[in-house]
Design a protein around this motif. Structure first.
Motif, PDB file in Angstrom:
ATOM      1  N   LYS A 151       0.818  -1.207   0.000  1.00 60.22           N
ATOM      2  CA  LYS A 151       0.000   0.000   0.000  1.00 60.22           C
ATOM      3  C   LYS A 151       0.861   1.270   0.000  1.00 60.22           C
ATOM      4  CE  LYS A 151      -3.724  -2.232  -0.053  1.00 60.22           C
ATOM      5  NZ  LYS A 151      -4.181  -2.533  -1.391  1.00 60.22           N
ATOM      6  N   ARG A 152       2.093   1.170   0.459  1.00 58.27           N
ATOM      7  CA  ARG A 152       2.968   2.334   0.544  1.00 58.27           C
ATOM      8  C   ARG A 152       3.810   2.538  -0.709  1.00 58.27           C
ATOM      9  NH1 ARG A 152       3.510   5.039   5.319  1.00 58.27           N
ATOM     10  NH2 ARG A 152       2.456   4.050   7.051  1.00 58.27           N
ATOM     11  N   MET A 153       4.074   1.457  -1.445  1.00 58.30           N
ATOM     12  CA  MET A 153       4.891   1.591  -2.645  1.00 58.30           C
ATOM     13  C   MET A 153       4.405   0.621  -3.717  1.00 58.30           C
ATOM     14  SD  MET A 153       8.387  -0.259  -1.298  1.00 58.30           S
ATOM     15  CE  MET A 153       9.197  -0.461  -2.847  1.00 58.30           C
ATOM     16  N   GLU A 154       4.708   0.944  -4.952  1.00 61.29           N
ATOM     17  CA  GLU A 154       4.320   0.097  -6.070  1.00 61.29           C
ATOM     18  C   GLU A 154       5.281  -1.079  -6.182  1.00 61.29           C
ATOM     19  OE1 GLU A 154       1.672   0.322  -8.152  1.00 61.29           O
ATOM     20  OE2 GLU A 154       0.975   1.899  -6.812  1.00 61.29           O
ATOM     21  N   ILE A 155       4.731  -2.265  -6.171  1.00 63.78           N
ATOM     22  CA  ILE A 155       5.523  -3.484  -6.312  1.00 63.78           C
ATOM     23  C   ILE A 155       4.960  -4.205  -7.528  1.00 63.78           C
ATOM     24  CG2 ILE A 155       6.257  -5.615  -5.203  1.00 63.78           C
ATOM     25  CD1 ILE A 155       5.731  -4.248  -2.520  1.00 63.78           C
ATOM     26  N   GLU A 156       5.503  -3.870  -8.700  1.00 63.31           N
ATOM     27  CA  GLU A 156       4.936  -4.391  -9.932  1.00 63.31           C
ATOM     28  C   GLU A 156       5.844  -5.360 -10.666  1.00 63.31           C
ATOM     29  OE1 GLU A 156       3.556  -1.224 -12.356  1.00 63.31           O
ATOM     30  OE2 GLU A 156       2.134  -0.521 -10.869  1.00 63.31           O
ATOM     31  N   THR A 157       7.134  -5.101 -10.709  1.00 64.31           N
ATOM     32  CA  THR A 157       8.001  -5.959 -11.503  1.00 64.31           C
ATOM     33  C   THR A 157       8.300  -7.259 -10.766  1.00 64.31           C
ATOM     34  OG1 THR A 157      10.069  -5.062 -10.634  1.00 64.31           O
ATOM     35  CG2 THR A 157       9.094  -3.929 -12.516  1.00 64.31           C
ATOM     36  N   LYS A 158       8.563  -8.299 -11.542  1.00 59.00           N
ATOM     37  CA  LYS A 158       8.848  -9.588 -10.915  1.00 59.00           C
ATOM     38  C   LYS A 158      10.175  -9.573 -10.179  1.00 59.00           C
ATOM     39  CE  LYS A 158      10.134 -11.386 -15.329  1.00 59.00           C
ATOM     40  NZ  LYS A 158       9.616 -12.173 -16.407  1.00 59.00           N
TER      41      LYS A 158
END
Length: 161
Positions: free
Chosen positions: A89-96
Motif C-alpha cells: 500500500k505504501r509503494m508500487e511493487i509491480e516488476t517480478k
C-alpha cells in the motif's frame, strides 16, 4: 465464491507441495518455502482481511505438517502477510524482480525470527546451520518464485466481491 474456492485451493496445494513434492527437491537439505511464496503473492493481491485469514490457516497447516514447534508459523506467517500488505500500500511493487526481492526478504526474515525463537527456547543453533537455512533457503525460494512468475501469470489484484 469462485475466488474463495481458488484461495482455498492455493492454500491446500501450497501446503501439499511444500510437504511432499519439494521434499525431493532439497538442496543442502533445504527446500523452498512454497507456503511463504503464496502468502507474499496473496499479500500483494488481496484485501487485508483475506491476507490474514489465508496466512493464519497457512501457518496452522504448516505447523501441523512441519518440524518446528507448534505455533511458530501461526505467529510468523500472518505477521509477514500483514507487513507485505502494508508495504504494497505504501509503494508500487509491480516488476517480478522487486517481487522476487520481497520473497527473498520475507524468507530471510522468517528464518531470522525462527532462529531467534530457537535461541530463546534454549535450543542450540550453530552458525553454519543458521547460514545454510537463512541464506540458501532464501535464495532457493526466491529462485523458485522467479521461475514460477515466468510460467504462471500472477494477478496484481484479486477482488473477492
Amino acid at each position: 465464491m469462485r475466488i474463495k474456492f481458488i484461495i482455498g485451493l492455493i492454500l491446500i496445494l501450497s501446503v501439499i507441495l511444500q510437504s511432499t513434492v519439494f521434499d525431493y527437491l532439497k538442496i543442502f537439505n533445504v527446500k523452498p518455502d512454497i507456503v511463504l511464496i503464496a502468502v507474499v503473492i496473496l499479500g500483494l493481491s488481496l484485501k487485508l482481511k483475506w491476507v490474514m485469514v489465508f496466512s493464519y490457516f497457512a501457518g496452522f497447516l504448516k505447523d501441523m505438517l512441519g518440524g518446528l514447534p507448534f505455533g511458530i508459523n501461526i505467529l510468523i506467517l500472518p505477521l509477514l502477510g500483514f507487513l507485505v500488505f502494508k508495504l504494497s500500500k505504501r509503494m508500487e511493487i509491480e516488476t517480478k524482480y522487486v517481487k522476487t526481492a520481497l520473497v527473498f526478504i520475507a524468507v530471510i526474515s522468517q528464518n531470522l525470527v525462527v532462529s531467534l525463537l530457537f535461541v530463546l527456547l534454549g535450543l542450540d543453533i550453530s552458525i553454519g546451520v543458521f547460514f545454510r537455512f537463512a541464506i540458501i533457503s532464501s535464495i532457493y525460494t526466491a529462485a523458485i518464485y522467479f521461475y514460477l512468475s515466468k510460467i504462471i501469470r500472477i494477478p496484481q489484484k484479486i477482488t473477492l466481491f
